[in-house]
Design a protein around this motif. Structure first.
Motif, PDB file in Angstrom:
ATOM      1  N   ASP B 322      -6.177  -8.359  -1.527  1.00 56.59           N
ATOM      2  CA  ASP B 322      -6.948  -7.905  -2.704  1.00 56.59           C
ATOM      3  C   ASP B 322      -8.099  -7.002  -2.265  1.00 56.59           C
ATOM      4  O   ASP B 322      -8.342  -5.950  -2.856  1.00 56.59           O
ATOM      5  N   TYR B 323      -8.787  -7.438  -1.238  1.00 56.10           N
ATOM      6  CA  TYR B 323      -9.933  -6.669  -0.755  1.00 56.10           C
ATOM      7  C   TYR B 323      -9.490  -5.288  -0.281  1.00 56.10           C
ATOM      8  O   TYR B 323     -10.080  -4.259  -0.621  1.00 56.10           O
ATOM      9  N   LEU B 324      -8.396  -5.244   0.507  1.00 54.43           N
ATOM     10  CA  LEU B 324      -7.911  -3.958   1.031  1.00 54.43           C
ATOM     11  C   LEU B 324      -7.494  -3.031  -0.099  1.00 54.43           C
ATOM     12  O   LEU B 324      -7.758  -1.831  -0.066  1.00 54.43           O
ATOM     13  N   LYS B 325      -6.857  -3.614  -1.113  1.00 53.75           N
ATOM     14  CA  LYS B 325      -6.414  -2.775  -2.237  1.00 53.75           C
ATOM     15  C   LYS B 325      -7.594  -2.160  -2.970  1.00 53.75           C
ATOM     16  O   LYS B 325      -7.545  -1.016  -3.403  1.00 53.75           O
ATOM     17  N   HIS B 326      -8.660  -2.932  -3.100  1.00 58.63           N
ATOM     18  CA  HIS B 326      -9.832  -2.391  -3.794  1.00 58.63           C
ATOM     19  C   HIS B 326     -10.649  -1.455  -2.906  1.00 58.63           C
ATOM     20  O   HIS B 326     -11.245  -0.503  -3.381  1.00 58.63           O
ATOM     21  N   ALA B 327     -10.645  -1.742  -1.604  1.00 61.36           N
ATOM     22  CA  ALA B 327     -11.520  -0.974  -0.705  1.00 61.36           C
ATOM     23  C   ALA B 327     -10.998   0.438  -0.466  1.00 61.36           C
ATOM     24  O   ALA B 327     -11.767   1.383  -0.373  1.00 61.36           O
ATOM     25  N   SER B 328      -9.672   0.575  -0.344  1.00 58.44           N
ATOM     26  CA  SER B 328      -9.146   1.906  -0.036  1.00 58.44           C
ATOM     27  C   SER B 328      -8.557   2.507  -1.300  1.00 58.44           C
ATOM     28  O   SER B 328      -7.412   2.256  -1.634  1.00 58.44           O
ATOM     29  N   ARG B 329      -9.374   3.246  -1.987  1.00 62.56           N
ATOM     30  CA  ARG B 329      -8.996   3.756  -3.298  1.00 62.56           C
ATOM     31  C   ARG B 329      -7.668   4.514  -3.296  1.00 62.56           C
ATOM     32  O   ARG B 329      -6.760   4.196  -4.022  1.00 62.56           O
ATOM     33  N   HIS B 330      -7.574   5.547  -2.432  1.00 62.44           N
ATOM     34  CA  HIS B 330      -6.385   6.382  -2.552  1.00 62.44           C
ATOM     35  C   HIS B 330      -5.268   5.999  -1.583  1.00 62.44           C
ATOM     36  O   HIS B 330      -4.177   6.530  -1.662  1.00 62.44           O
ATOM     37  N   ILE B 331      -5.574   5.071  -0.676  1.00 59.70           N
ATOM     38  CA  ILE B 331      -4.515   4.635   0.245  1.00 59.70           C
ATOM     39  C   ILE B 331      -3.849   3.390  -0.317  1.00 59.70           C
ATOM     40  O   ILE B 331      -4.509   2.425  -0.685  1.00 59.70           O
TER      41      ILE B 331
END
Lengths: 371, 371
Positions: B322-331
């Protein structure tokens, strides 16, 4: 859109001038205008002398995948001409004077001065409205840091297209070739006539050019639509980087990224991924230029590159310096020498790269950066 | 400016929230706020739990010329600690739970989950307001594509500073070292204590680290002002490029230009300009990643990189995603596997690089570009 013809260009001119997309220029008393940007389908570099319109040289699309690009864009056989690493000129006759226009539509004082050395001018006697499109290349040119490997001194001219005053298109290929032959014009090397399916032969050809450090190919379809595309060698990507790495901060960073991407696609398509020599050449391309830049900075407190060229008339050397000073806004031009040698005026000047100069000044003094 | 203390951070918070410079977060029922940008001298990453302020880790300046940098910035002897190629965390105890904050001030579900494996936690029993600043590095970390050459699996933690809750500065060096020893904390390697004039010894040290493919050094002055600077090896510049070349279009192009400049300055200062191995390594760094990207694209129609890490609790793996999905907007983050192995949850996911994916899709299909 309106039909792109001379009348349309002249009609559009007042608006373009008002919007800063066209400018007035003078060259030795000859007054003219030119489009400084693409504007309402009129290509940048279109120049106007009174009622005479010289259309700008159109953009040619680039493919980065050879086989896929040919298959996607060509519907008929095509000629493959060599792409020469130089600068684009259009040569034509205005009021009894043959002049050379740069891509941007300026009269080039250097090329115009040297035309009699570069090509026979008889074509303009029999076809006074002809426009000869050519590349000028060589180690002694005032614009580019690199040049084709087969030229050891001065510059040469390579014709690749013929246009007509007042018309945007090109002469059909066979007519162009006939005139090139008839008037003894120096032409770009023609590497063959290919069917759309002959991509293996093309692949072999581009690899040969790559090994010879040549720039690439321009494909011209044998069809009324005269479709075109260009494709460059991996060697040319490396050469571009080599020639520009001492200018690392004054060029847009995308300049380097684009060439890396082109090179990687070339390497993959032509199965060169494990070549240590090529990797070393790429590494050198970046590091050698920067190393020279640093040595230069330590010696002179600026990063610059020296250019040399020879001209017939002293006044053209001075016009060239004026033109260079106005053309490169943020790059400083320092004249270094102008002397007679073997019947020519030999001009030397330096281009100073301000961003790398400033950055190296700071960094070599130990400046701390926060990134 | 106001004195930078916890009261000032709390007072500034409503304005920062209003201006979008601070945000609310929740981690397993624990609610907190963090500064997402530097704001009125408060560093990005500063996190607030109720009245407790954990200051962000301050920026450390980088020098690109070792000798000149030391001479320009240091007035007293300094320690040279190894800079580890990982991600920065601050570890502290909040309401009986020890958590790890990322540089940006998020609670890191991965590091927090693994803390018991990474360091002894006894320090927080005796010093409950301590903040341990450390780098987490290794091939199985969820954030970075590269890792130190001496780590072959999983991750390790390397402590380099101690802070205190509610205070922005660091514990004095000798106190820090005493606590590291006393609590058996794993620390970054300390490579020596140098006088300002001992640049030759430093030069030899950094060359050794370069040859061992290590990242670089952080210098910490033995003085009340606790002045700092960092300096990296040429090898680390090449490693950064190697790790990111398959991400050529999703990173700002300056990322690569900066590393090339750092590398060139390193090579010049340490007299390595003619090293063919280094040039080849630089060429490989660009080309190998792009080659892999193209092969990946041909196989899967996207360019991505696979990450692996192991966690103790399944729920933390899900929080991490969840954190990674939110942290990297366009990736884009694509979960690939979550399974139990040797007492851990083994998580695998892919990062998809959209710009290179889209560009390669176009170019490999033969798209024509106009540049």
């Amino acid at each position: 859109m309106s039909v792109l013809d001379a009348a349309y260009v002249l009609k559009t001119l007042p608006t373009a001038l008002k919007q800063g997309k066209a400018k007035r220029q003078t060259y030795q008393g000859l007054s003219y205008l030119h489009y400084t940007d693409d504007f309402h389908h009129i290509p940048r570099g279109t120049a106007i002398f009174g009622e005479t319109v010289i259309f700008g040289y159109p953009h040619i699309g680039r493919v980065l995948a050879l086989k896929a690009g040919i298959q996607a864009h060509f519907k008929a056989p095509f000629w493959a001409e060599e792409k020469i690493n130089g600068y684009n000129v259009r040569i034509t006759k205005i009021c009894d004077q043959v002049i050379a226009l740069t891509r941007g539509g300026f009269i080039c004082p250097f090329t115009t001065d040297r035309l009699v050395d570069l090509m026979p001018l008889k074509i303009f006697e029999e076809h006074p409205r002809q426009v000869v499109c050519a590349e000028v290349a060589g180690p002694e040119n005032p614009y580019l840091e690199s040049s084709p490997p087969f030229l050891r001194e001065d510059v040469k001219l390579f014709v690749f297209d013929l246009m007509r005053q007042g018309q945007p298109g090109f002469l059909p290929y066979r007519e162009k070739q006939a005139r090139i032959e008839r008037y003894g014009l120096p032409a770009v090397p023609l590497h063959g006539y290919f069917q759309v399916h002959e991509t293996c032969a093309l692949s072999a050809l581009i690899l040969k050019l790559h090994q010879e450090q040549r720039e690439g190919l321009v494909f011209k379809e044998d069809s009324p639509r005269d479709h075109r595309a260009k494709y460059v060698t991996g060697a040319s990507c490396i050469d571009d980087i080599q020639a520009s790495s001492d200018n690392l901060l004054d060029l847009p960073p995308e300049y380097f990224i684009n060439r890396l991407l082109r090179l990687a696609l070339f390497v993959e398509e032509h199965a060169l991924p494990s070549s240590p020599a090529l990797k070393q050449a790429l590494g050198s391309a970046f590091l050698d230029g920067l190393h020279t830049a640093m040595q230069g900075y330590r010696a002179t407190h600026h990063v610059s590159k020296r250019f040399r060229c020879r001209l017939r008339k002293k006044e053209n050397a001075e016009l060239l310096l004026d033109y260079l000073k106005h053309a490169s806004r943020h790059i400083q031009i320092l004249p270094r020498e102008l002397r007679q040698e073997n019947g020519y005026w030999r001009l030397e000047f330096e281009r100073v790269y301000p961003a790398l100069t400033g950055m190296l000044g700071d960094l070599l003094a130990g400046k701390m950066v926060y990134d």
